[in-house]
Design an enzyme around this catalytic site. Structure first.
Site, mmCIF file in Angstrom:
data_model
loop_
_atom_site.group_PDB
_atom_site.id
_atom_site.type_symbol
_atom_site.label_atom_id
_atom_site.label_comp_id
_atom_site.label_asym_id
_atom_site.label_seq_id
_atom_site.Cartn_x
_atom_site.Cartn_y
_atom_site.Cartn_z
ATOM 1 N N LYS A 25 -4.518 13.992 10.639
ATOM 2 C CA LYS A 25 -4.510 14.028 9.171
ATOM 3 C C LYS A 25 -5.823 13.461 8.631
ATOM 4 O O LYS A 25 -6.460 14.039 7.752
ATOM 5 C CB LYS A 25 -3.341 13.201 8.635
ATOM 6 N N SER A 26 -6.225 12.311 9.169
ATOM 7 C CA SER A 26 -7.429 11.643 8.649
ATOM 8 C C SER A 26 -8.653 12.521 8.816
ATOM 9 O O SER A 26 -9.499 12.606 7.914
ATOM 10 C CB SER A 26 -7.662 10.333 9.398
ATOM 11 N N ARG A 30 -10.704 14.600 5.670
ATOM 12 C CA ARG A 30 -12.128 14.281 5.496
ATOM 13 C C ARG A 30 -12.971 15.541 5.674
ATOM 14 O O ARG A 30 -13.874 15.826 4.885
ATOM 15 C CB ARG A 30 -12.567 13.221 6.507
ATOM 16 N N ASP A 52 0.004 16.693 3.205
ATOM 17 C CA ASP A 52 -1.215 16.027 2.737
ATOM 18 C C ASP A 52 -2.433 16.946 2.757
ATOM 19 O O ASP A 52 -3.294 16.867 1.876
ATOM 20 C CB ASP A 52 -1.503 14.766 3.564
ATOM 21 N N ASN A 94 1.494 12.447 -2.329
ATOM 22 C CA ASN A 94 1.444 11.052 -1.881
ATOM 23 C C ASN A 94 0.321 10.899 -0.859
ATOM 24 O O ASN A 94 0.428 10.129 0.086
ATOM 25 C CB ASN A 94 2.794 10.648 -1.282
ATOM 26 N N ARG A 124 0.662 2.854 -5.558
ATOM 27 C CA ARG A 124 -0.303 2.503 -4.503
ATOM 28 C C ARG A 124 -1.642 2.163 -5.155
ATOM 29 O O ARG A 124 -2.183 2.945 -5.933
ATOM 30 C CB ARG A 124 -0.440 3.657 -3.499
ATOM 31 N N SER A 202 -8.855 -2.166 9.007
ATOM 32 C CA SER A 202 -8.779 -0.780 9.524
ATOM 33 C C SER A 202 -10.164 -0.188 9.810
ATOM 34 O O SER A 202 -10.457 0.946 9.437
ATOM 35 C CB SER A 202 -8.031 0.125 8.543
ATOM 36 N N ASP A 329 -1.456 2.154 11.637
ATOM 37 C CA ASP A 329 -0.398 3.163 11.542
ATOM 38 C C ASP A 329 0.420 3.244 12.823
ATOM 39 O O ASP A 329 1.650 3.236 12.809
ATOM 40 C CB ASP A 329 -0.994 4.535 11.220
ATOM 41 N N LYS A 356 1.450 1.090 1.907
ATOM 42 C CA LYS A 356 1.402 2.460 2.438
ATOM 43 C C LYS A 356 2.474 3.306 1.751
ATOM 44 O O LYS A 356 2.926 2.971 0.668
ATOM 45 C CB LYS A 356 1.598 2.424 3.949
ATOM 46 N N GLU A 357 2.908 4.384 2.418
ATOM 47 C CA GLU A 357 3.860 5.309 1.811
ATOM 48 C C GLU A 357 5.059 4.563 1.217
ATOM 49 O O GLU A 357 5.663 4.979 0.252
ATOM 50 C CB GLU A 357 4.340 6.331 2.839
ATOM 51 N N ARG A 360 6.118 -0.881 4.279
ATOM 52 C CA ARG A 360 6.579 -0.607 5.643
ATOM 53 C C ARG A 360 7.097 -1.853 6.360
ATOM 54 O O ARG A 360 7.878 -1.734 7.300
ATOM 55 C CB ARG A 360 5.443 0.031 6.459
ATOM 56 N N HIS A 404 6.936 9.472 6.469
ATOM 57 C CA HIS A 404 6.968 10.243 7.711
ATOM 58 C C HIS A 404 7.043 9.362 8.952
ATOM 59 O O HIS A 404 7.759 9.660 9.909
ATOM 60 C CB HIS A 404 5.745 11.153 7.781
ATOM 61 N N ARG A 405 6.317 8.249 8.920
ATOM 62 C CA ARG A 405 6.276 7.418 10.138
ATOM 63 C C ARG A 405 7.605 6.707 10.390
ATOM 64 O O ARG A 405 7.976 6.461 11.536
ATOM 65 C CB ARG A 405 5.128 6.416 10.082
ATOM 66 N N LYS A 432 4.665 15.378 6.049
ATOM 67 C CA LYS A 432 3.409 14.789 5.587
ATOM 68 C C LYS A 432 2.309 14.955 6.638
ATOM 69 O O LYS A 432 1.156 15.200 6.304
ATOM 70 C CB LYS A 432 3.619 13.311 5.273
#
Ligand code: DC
Length: 669
Positions: A25-26, A30, A52, A94, A124, A202, A329, A356-357, A360, A404-405, A432
């Site tokens: 995803k990242s 990008r 996403d 999101n 967020r 991160s 994550d 986060k979403e 968490r 999602h996670r 997601k």
């Protein structure tokens, strides 16, 4: 994708096989933005298809960018740093990886834009990024709460102030720095400096950003993790082609799976394709954490192979105490692995989980406790102790908080030694980042067949079993077996081969090697689509004739059993509950008056252009009922413990609701 309200996962026992990961995803988001900002055309291979990335693609199109998609390849014609559309309202769902860099890029390029998202997106934080952009002279307004989306951007009143270093906080989300790094090359007519305030969290995500910027022609200079310089004259240039790696965070679920599940006999654990030792994603370091807990992992540049450790060595897993700042994550997956550890696992430095979403840390603590674990929750840590004994495990319906996670992590709780099933609420939130997650999981996992639930719906012809069974299966995300179709196919194939329908042995031989293939709701015999041919009245009558032969019935048993697959099955026919799946937890005998059934069949046939009288149908129906009920082998009758459902006066929705209610009553949740 499992588009259902909830997904019940039966107790899982073993796992083995190969998983091909969806794109990161990242990296995907990008690359999409960089390609759109560049000069030239970029072909992006192995792009992730998910909520996403859909959000990012839609926004880029709104901004005038041309994107052509075919399968997982996208061809993007870059805007060359110039927007074609300077006014737009962009919905960002999101997707943090979309709203943050787009806000920065659009603020610098100038125009009138509104950026909003789902309600959680409006909780967020984005204030640190807005503050940084305001230092430059950008005009950004909060449309609801100070510090949070939705935002309105307007052209800046004066020239951008690029001479001072731009200061941005790094301790809430690294995405603010990423956003600036991706946007500032658009205005780099002189050296531009960025200074990070506070400890940068991160960092691996910043490394991804820097590596991708390099692929698009921007060489950012970095001093420690405090100061970044974008050189004067930087300009985005498309690399032409770019491949998106598999998602290392998504890999974590399958690494964990390999670490906790015994391998299926004769196979060697879980092979994961798409990421490996050469990955540029920080979450690849989840491999080290999984090894610390006992997983045996081999890697090649682009793949991993994971096995559970030997008893006493890597199994049960070893409890760990880990600073997770480098894998924010993937560390969520460690929290669920902790359920299988030999003591208390501590995950530290995870404060970013709270923005986060969902929050968490709170979500994880709450859901782990439901399973029977003891959890201590701190501002930036979690301490997890697995259930003390088998009796302490509990079947649980897991809330996923549109995260999602959460959904993917908790699927792994189905390996619990107490064999409790696990219910995942709103499983489609995995879209997601990994829309086919559960399919991929069920592809490589095994459950004891007797623990895979079956709902049997038996009844006479035209009682509406097929519709009821198919809709129930859809509601639960289960497979569907139309057993009547197998008898219809057998009769059809026998006729084709010139075998008499009364020749029990001859027809049984055909039934044993039916070259049948189910594809969606179509049925193929070899390459021929016979879905319509086997649905005629004559084909039904022929099926009824061959179905009286015990040899034919025996020949079809194995094929019918093979439909009992994860996560469950709804089967319709005459003997599903009485003979084929006698251990099914729910058996239904569906009926309706002969008159009602004849009317329904009449409507069906007339709508297909047949000319037939209702009287003929009624006679046929009664003849078929008589034969199906009076035959020696597996006659049609309610199975023991079957629930009777007369749907003469019920709508199909009401019938489905009744079945789901009965089903729910058998569940431990
Ligand atoms: O459900 P249907 O109308 O498609 O079934 C066609 C015939 O197949 C039915 O008349 C009897 C036979 N059948 C059976 O004997 N056992 C089953 N489980 C399903 C169908």
């Amino acid at each position: 994708m499992f588009d259902v309200e909830y997904l019940d996962i039966p107790p899982l026992s073993r796992a083995a096989g190969t998983v091909r990961l969806p794109g990161s995803k990242s990296i995907s988001n990008r690359v999409l933005l960089l390609a759109a900002l560049s000069h030239g055309q970029t072909t992006v291979h192995a792009l992730l298809a998910s909520d996403d990335t859909a959000v990012m693609l839609a926004a880029l199109r709104q901004l005038g960018c041309t994107v052509q998609q075919q399968g997982d390849t996208a061809v993007i014609s870059g805007l060359g740093g110039q927007l074609l559309q300077r006014k737009a309202a962009l919905f960002m769902g999101n997707a943090g990886t979309a709203i943050r860099p787009l806000t920065a890029a659009l603020a610098l390029l100038g125009g009138e834009f509104e950026l909003s998202g789902v309600p959680r997106m409006h909780e967020r934080p984005i204030g640190d990024l807005v503050d940084a952009l305001r230092q430059l002279g950008c005009s950004i307004e909060y449309l609801a709460n100070e510090g949070f989306p939705p935002l309105r951007l307007q052209p800046s009143p004066g020239p951008l102030k690029l001479d001072q270093p731009i200061r941005v906080r790094g301790d809430v989300s690294s995405q603010f720095l990423t956003a600036l790094l991706m946007a500032l090359p658009l205005v780099a007519d002189r050296d531009i400096h960025i200074e990070v305030i506070g400890e940068l969290i991160s960092r691996p995500y910043i490394e991804i950003t820097l590596k991708l910027l390099q692929r698009f022609g921007i060489q950012v200079q970095r001093e420690d993790w405090q100061r970044f310089t974008i050189p004067a004259g930087s300009q985005y240039q498309s690399p032409g082609e770019i491949h998106v790696e598999g998602d290392a965070s998504s890999a974590s679920y399958f690494i964990a799976l390999g670490a906790i599940a015994e391998s299926t006999r004769g196979q060697h654990g879980i092979e994961i394709l798409g990421v490996g030792a050469d990955s540029i994603q920080g979450d690849i370091r989840f491999v080290e954490a999984a090894r610390m807990m006992g997983a045996e992992i081999d890697s090649t540049p682009h793949s991993l192979r994971v096995r559970r450790g030997q008893p006493g060595k890597g199994w049960p897993l070893k409890a760990i105490d880990l600073d997770c700042n480098h894998i924010p994550d993937a560390a969520m997956t460690l929290a669920v692995m902790a359920l299988y550890a030999d003591g208390t696992t501590v995950l530290r430095n995870i404060a970013s989980w709270r923005v986060k979403e969902t929050d968490r840390i709170a979500a994880m603590a709450c859901e782990l406790r439901k399973l029977g674990a003891s959890v201590e929750e701190g501002l930036d840590y979690l301490k997890i102790t697995p259930p003390a004994s088998l009796q302490d495990w509990k079947p649980a319906a897991i809330h996923t908080y549109d995260d999602h996670r959460m959904a993917m992590c908790f699927s792994l709780a189905a390996f619990n030694p107490a064999q409790c099933p696990v219910r995942i609420l709103d499983p489609k939130c995995v879209a997601k980042t990994f829309p086919d997650y559960f399919e991929a999981l069920f592809n490589v996992t095994e459950a004891d067949a007797t623990l895979i639930p079956v709902i049997c719906i038996d009844g006479p012809t035209a009682s509406g079993k097929g519709t009821l069974a198919a809709l129930t299966a859809q509601r639960l995300g289960y497979h569907y077996l139309d057993s009547g179709a197998l008898y219809r196919l057998t009769a059809f194939a026998a006729r084709r081969a010139g075998v008499s329908l009364d020749d029990a042995e001859g027809v049984a031989r055909i039934a044993r090697s039916l070259p049948v293939r189910f594809q969606g709701d179509r049925i193929f015999l070899d390459a021929e689509d016979v879905s319509d041919a086997i649905r005629t009245e004559a084909a039904g009558m022929a099926a009824s004739r061959v179905s009286v032969h015990p040899q034919v019935r025996a020949a079809l048993v194995r094929l019918q059993h093979s439909f009992r697959q994860l996560p469950g099955l709804v089967a319709d026919g005459r003997d599903m509950g009485s003979v084929i799946f006698p251990d099914a937890p729910l058996k239904i005998y569906l009926t309706a008056s002969a008159q009602r059934r004849a009317e329904r069949r009449y409507k069906q046939l007339i709508s297909k252009g047949n000319t037939i009288t209702i009287q003929t149908i009624l006679q046929d129906l009664e003849a078929r009922d008589a034969r199906d009920m009076s035959r020696q082998a597996a006659p049609l009758k309610p199975a023991d413990q079957a629930r009777l459902l007369d749907n003469s006066e019920l709508s199909i929705e009401k019938s489905v609701a009744q079945v789901i209610d009965w089903w729910q009553a058998t569940r431990p949740f």
